[in-house]
Design an enzyme around this catalytic site. Structure first.
Site, PDB file in Angstrom:
ATOM      1  N   CYS A 176     -11.442  -1.332 -18.134  1.00  0.00           N
ATOM      2  CA  CYS A 176     -12.670  -0.664 -17.647  1.00  0.00           C
ATOM      3  C   CYS A 176     -12.649   0.752 -18.199  1.00  0.00           C
ATOM      4  O   CYS A 176     -12.073   1.005 -19.252  1.00  0.00           O
ATOM      5  CB  CYS A 176     -12.780  -0.721 -16.130  1.00  0.00           C
ATOM      6  SG  CYS A 176     -11.619   0.327 -15.259  1.00  0.00           S
ATOM      7  N   CYS A 183       0.822  -1.197   0.000  1.00  0.00           N
ATOM      8  CA  CYS A 183       0.000   0.000   0.000  1.00  0.00           C
ATOM      9  C   CYS A 183       0.857   1.248   0.000  1.00  0.00           C
ATOM     10  O   CYS A 183       0.420   2.304  -0.421  1.00  0.00           O
ATOM     11  CB  CYS A 183      -0.940  -0.011   1.186  1.00  0.00           C
ATOM     12  SG  CYS A 183      -0.068  -0.174   2.744  1.00  0.00           S
TER      13      CYS A 183
END
Ligand SMILES: [Zn+2]
Length: 399
Positions: free
Chosen positions: A357, A201
């Site tokens: 997408c 992260c």
């Protein structure tokens, strides 16, 4: 028209003092809130998990709004690179526990509220009891392990979870509330990705002000839940594209086969082995297959791959049907994001899957999901069909 929103069963709390009435007057002037709504806020207990990029704006707005008890759970300490977006902390707090810095800031923001710190963060050992002591949980964490832990613990504690996430320039927010009939995180992604299959992260970039948008929306959804007003994002995912300045809302149906909230759940208690392994795992050195099939490729690389070996690649477009009506790439297969889990058996494993997408955020999640399910030859097309329209096919309609 949607059905009326059930309010949380919160008592109205004690009468507000003259100083509080004055402080919250701009809330009280709103018919939908009024004195009664403000008293509900004063009686409410909200836990913000993560005093970081999302937790900062969320906690600041909740404290300023007069939420009577604001809990902050975080085990981390403030580092200089946090300050670009984590507005709970300032330069003098570097090196301090985040909960200490956050509590100090929230108490000076609003001395009328109670701030409770949980310096161990949320762990499989404390999660359910901790969540049960609050009315609403705000997920401001940034790694898969924590998201699954928060989701599962909120489910077992019967508490709504206000979910937010950011990645580079895209953000997402929804309310997971299976107790009120909505889906949970596992309805979307049944299993966490394998350790090391996604970047740590700390390694992904994010625009600081984007955290402000998403964290503020999390505070707003929380206030709506407490006051029982409006239409919370239960069963709907709001996505935000900061570069295009566009919001979209996608329906998130509950999955009857969900391992947690489905009709025949396989998870009947927290599963500690699911949460730690993926928590901010550092990426290992790429293996041959990872080097051969990178996690993310550009639209130009995607086109070159497909042109070079049309039989060995397949573009999978995971957008919603209405988005396909706006534009699509000829030859691409279409499986809406939420239906990917049920197509795992039919996706070809002998082809390099290129996931597409609109802007690259949803497809990134699907790419991570597929890798977690044993697909190695799968890459996200960075920038999505929008980047494709810009660089490859200028004739495509953009939205
Ligand atoms: Zn579920």
């Amino acid at each position: 028209m949607s059905a009326p929103v059930p309010a949380l069963s919160l008592s109205n709390g004690p009468a507000l003092s003259p100083a509080e009435l004055a402080r919250y007057s701009r809330h009280i002037l709103l018919d939908q809130i009024g004195v009664a709504g403000q008293q509900k806020l004063a009686a409410a207990r909200v836990l913000v998990v993560g005093a970081g990029g999302l937790g900062s704006p969320a906690a600041l707005y909740l404290a300023a709004a007069g939420v009577g008890t604001v809990g902050i759970a975080d085990f981390d300490r403030v580092e200089p690179h946090n300050l670009q977006r984590q507005l709970l902390h300032d330069d003098s707090a570097v090196g301090q526990p985040k909960v200490a810095s956050a509590a100090q800031r929230l108490r000076t923001t609003n001395p009328f509220i109670r701030v409770v710190t949980h310096g161990d963060g949320v762990t499989p050992g404390n999660a359910i009891d901790l969540f049960a002591g609050y009315d609403v949980i705000v997920d401001g964490t940034d790694n898969f392990g924590s998201r699954y832990l928060n989701n599962d613990a909120a489910f077992f504690a019967h508490r709504p979870l206000v979910y937010g996430s950011v990645f580079k320039f895209e953000g997402q927010i929804t309310v997971f509330d299976p107790a009120s009939g909505g889906p949970c995180y596992r309805c979307l992604f049944p299993e966490p990705p394998a350790a090391g299959s996604v970047p740590g992260c700390g390694e992904a970039g994010v625009l600081g002000a984007l955290c402000g948008v998403i964290g503020s929306l999390q505070a707003l959804e929380t206030i709506k839940l407490i006051a029982g007003i409006g239409e919370p994002l239960r069963g709907r995912l709001l996505t935000y594209d900061a570069l295009r300045q566009q919001f979209q809302t996608l329906q998130l149906p509950r999955d009857p086969g969900c391992p947690l909230c489905g009709s025949q759940p396989s998870l009947r208690a927290l599963a500690p082995e699911c949460y730690a392994a993926t928590a901010c795992a550092l990426s290992p050195a790429p293996s041959m297959s990872e080097a051969e099939f990178p996690l993310e490729i550009s639209v130009t690389e995607a086109k070159q791959l497909r042109d070079a070996a049309p039989d060995r690649t397949r573009i999978i477009d995971v957008r919603e049907p209405y988005e396909l009506e706006i534009c699509q790439i000829a030859g691409a297969a279409h499986i809406p994001m939420r239906q990917i889990p049920e197509h795992l058996d039919t996706l070809p494993r002998d082809r390099h899957l290129l996931i597409l997408c609109h802007a690259g955020g949803r497809s990134r999640r699907i790419t991570e999901f597929l890798r977690a399910h044993g697909f190695t030859a799968v890459s996200n097309i960075a920038g999505g069909i929008d980047a494709w329209a810009e660089a490859i096919e200028p004739g495509l309609r953009r939205y």
